[in-house]
Write a protein that holds these residues in place. Structure first.
Motif, PDB file in Angstrom:
ATOM      1  N   HIS A   1     -12.500  24.020  13.800  1.00  0.00           N
ATOM      2  CA  HIS A   1     -12.476  24.291  15.231  1.00  0.00           C
ATOM      3  C   HIS A   1     -13.674  23.594  15.867  1.00  0.00           C
ATOM      4  O   HIS A   1     -14.657  23.292  15.198  1.00  0.00           O
ATOM      5  CB  HIS A   1     -12.556  25.795  15.514  1.00  0.00           C
ATOM      6  N   ARG A   2     -13.578  23.367  17.154  1.00  0.00           N
ATOM      7  CA  ARG A   2     -14.655  22.737  17.917  1.00  0.00           C
ATOM      8  C   ARG A   2     -14.819  21.261  17.553  1.00  0.00           C
ATOM      9  O   ARG A   2     -14.110  20.723  16.718  1.00  0.00           O
ATOM     10  CB  ARG A   2     -15.964  23.501  17.747  1.00  0.00           C
ATOM     11  N   ALA A   3     -15.775  20.627  18.223  1.00  0.00           N
ATOM     12  CA  ALA A   3     -15.958  19.182  18.092  1.00  0.00           C
ATOM     13  C   ALA A   3     -16.713  18.835  16.814  1.00  0.00           C
ATOM     14  O   ALA A   3     -17.455  19.652  16.274  1.00  0.00           O
ATOM     15  CB  ALA A   3     -16.718  18.650  19.308  1.00  0.00           C
ATOM     16  N   PRO A   4     -16.550  17.601  16.323  1.00  0.00           N
ATOM     17  CA  PRO A   4     -17.348  17.143  15.182  1.00  0.00           C
ATOM     18  C   PRO A   4     -18.838  17.211  15.491  1.00  0.00           C
ATOM     19  O   PRO A   4     -19.269  17.111  16.640  1.00  0.00           O
ATOM     20  CB  PRO A   4     -16.884  15.702  14.980  1.00  0.00           C
ATOM     21  N   THR A   5     -19.616  17.389  14.453  1.00  0.00           N
ATOM     22  CA  THR A   5     -21.064  17.441  14.577  1.00  0.00           C
ATOM     23  C   THR A   5     -21.655  16.743  13.351  1.00  0.00           C
ATOM     24  O   THR A   5     -20.949  15.990  12.684  1.00  0.00           O
ATOM     25  CB  THR A   5     -21.536  18.914  14.704  1.00  0.00           C
ATOM     26  N   THR A   6     -22.918  16.962  13.060  1.00  0.00           N
ATOM     27  CA  THR A   6     -23.530  16.391  11.860  1.00  0.00           C
ATOM     28  C   THR A   6     -24.004  17.513  10.949  1.00  0.00           C
ATOM     29  O   THR A   6     -24.258  18.643  11.393  1.00  0.00           O
ATOM     30  CB  THR A   6     -24.719  15.480  12.186  1.00  0.00           C
ATOM     31  N   LEU A   7     -24.169  17.188   9.682  1.00  0.00           N
ATOM     32  CA  LEU A   7     -24.636  18.193   8.733  1.00  0.00           C
ATOM     33  C   LEU A   7     -26.053  18.650   9.084  1.00  0.00           C
ATOM     34  O   LEU A   7     -26.397  19.818   8.895  1.00  0.00           O
ATOM     35  CB  LEU A   7     -24.582  17.624   7.316  1.00  0.00           C
ATOM     36  N   ALA A   8     -26.868  17.752   9.633  1.00  0.00           N
ATOM     37  CA  ALA A   8     -28.217  18.143  10.041  1.00  0.00           C
ATOM     38  C   ALA A   8     -28.169  19.196  11.140  1.00  0.00           C
ATOM     39  O   ALA A   8     -28.942  20.167  11.121  1.00  0.00           O
ATOM     40  CB  ALA A   8     -29.001  16.922  10.516  1.00  0.00           C
ATOM     41  N   GLU A   9     -27.261  19.042  12.105  1.00  0.00           N
ATOM     42  CA  GLU A   9     -27.146  20.022  13.183  1.00  0.00           C
ATOM     43  C   GLU A   9     -26.656  21.364  12.647  1.00  0.00           C
ATOM     44  O   GLU A   9     -27.123  22.426  13.067  1.00  0.00           O
ATOM     45  CB  GLU A   9     -26.206  19.494  14.266  1.00  0.00           C
ATOM     46  N   VAL A  10     -25.713  21.331  11.709  1.00  0.00           N
ATOM     47  CA  VAL A  10     -25.221  22.566  11.108  1.00  0.00           C
ATOM     48  C   VAL A  10     -26.338  23.266  10.343  1.00  0.00           C
ATOM     49  O   VAL A  10     -26.527  24.484  10.445  1.00  0.00           O
ATOM     50  CB  VAL A  10     -24.020  22.278  10.181  1.00  0.00           C
ATOM     51  N   THR A  11     -27.106  22.500   9.571  1.00  0.00           N
ATOM     52  CA  THR A  11     -28.211  23.075   8.797  1.00  0.00           C
ATOM     53  C   THR A  11     -29.233  23.726   9.716  1.00  0.00           C
ATOM     54  O   THR A  11     -29.736  24.822   9.437  1.00  0.00           O
ATOM     55  CB  THR A  11     -28.881  21.975   7.955  1.00  0.00           C
ATOM     56  N   GLN A  12     -29.513  23.090  10.836  1.00  0.00           N
ATOM     57  CA  GLN A  12     -30.465  23.639  11.801  1.00  0.00           C
ATOM     58  C   GLN A  12     -29.932  24.949  12.378  1.00  0.00           C
ATOM     59  O   GLN A  12     -30.675  25.918  12.538  1.00  0.00           O
ATOM     60  CB  GLN A  12     -30.718  22.635  12.915  1.00  0.00           C
ATOM     61  N   ARG A  13     -28.639  24.997  12.649  1.00  0.00           N
ATOM     62  CA  ARG A  13     -28.071  26.220  13.205  1.00  0.00           C
ATOM     63  C   ARG A  13     -28.110  27.353  12.185  1.00  0.00           C
ATOM     64  O   ARG A  13     -28.425  28.493  12.517  1.00  0.00           O
ATOM     65  CB  ARG A  13     -26.636  25.980  13.665  1.00  0.00           C
TER      66      ARG A  13
END
Length: 211
Positions: free
Chosen positions: A191-203
């Motif tokens: 779901h939602r737009a693509p992102t990066t693994l770095a952004e996911v890790t930060q979240r």
């Protein structure tokens, strides 16, 4: 917004209504088409099989991969399998979820941790990430710098956006299994737009800190 590699990955956003645990919710799901030229692999077909078939065009579907067994990721899989004669692959841990929706139509093959599938020159590596469901998997395409994560990792919401149905954040196990990937790996979520693994890790780190 992060863009996916347009030459090898197509994103189809389908919409519909799902019911889970007594809750009815409108939801949008990402369906991913991965491949080269005339042959593709389809990931998480759900909610609107007509829209998915239109996006496929006359390309041959080599296999249908399900990242997990929730209805908003599989409820078009059987119809498209019948239309394309493509096998449906799902981790055995989520077979009970599949059987609840399709009691008379079993999956065709297990999708196992460490398994490698190929479509043309593209290699897809299966990584089991139990947490969201027992049989949740991610599918990593190293040559494309992309990982398809289903609902195994949280992705940033747009302002005012609701949490998609069933999207939870037991994400540290998934993050750990994907730790060897580069931070600029593109995350193609359920779901939602693509992102990066770095952004996911930060979240994930922020969620842990705030409790």
């Amino acid at each position: 917004m992060v863009e996916t590699p347009s030459t090898a990955v197509d994103r189809v956003v389908t919409s519909g209504v799902v019911r889970r645990d007594g809750v009815v919710q409108d939801v949008e799901t990402n369906v991913w088409i991965v491949g080269e030229h005339r042959r593709v692999i389809l990931i998480d077909p759900a909610l609107d099989h007509f829209e998915i078939v239109r996006a496929l065009g006359d390309r041959e579907v080599m296999a249908i991969l399900c990242t997990h067994g929730h209805s908003d990721h599989i409820d078009a899989a059987a119809e498209i399998a019948a239309l394309t004669d493509a096998p449906v692959l799902l981790h055995p841990g989520d077979e009970p979820l599949w059987n609840a929706m399709y009691p008379d139509r079993p999956t065709d093959a297990p999708l196992l941790d460490g398994e490698i599938l190929r479509v043309g020159a593209i290699e897809l590596r299966v990584v089991q990430v139990p947490g969201h469901t027992p049989g949740s998997v991610c599918v990593h395409a190293p040559e494309l710098g992309v990982v398809f994560t289903g609902d195994s990792l949280p992705t940033p919401a747009a302002p005012g956006e609701e949490n998609p149905c069933g999207m939870t954040i037991p994400a540290q196990s998934g993050q750990a299994r994907l730790r060897g990937l580069s931070g600029d790996t593109i995350v193609c979520p359920g779901h939602r737009a693509p992102t990066t693994l770095a952004e996911v890790t930060q979240r994930i780190a922020g969620d842990v800190e705030t409790g």
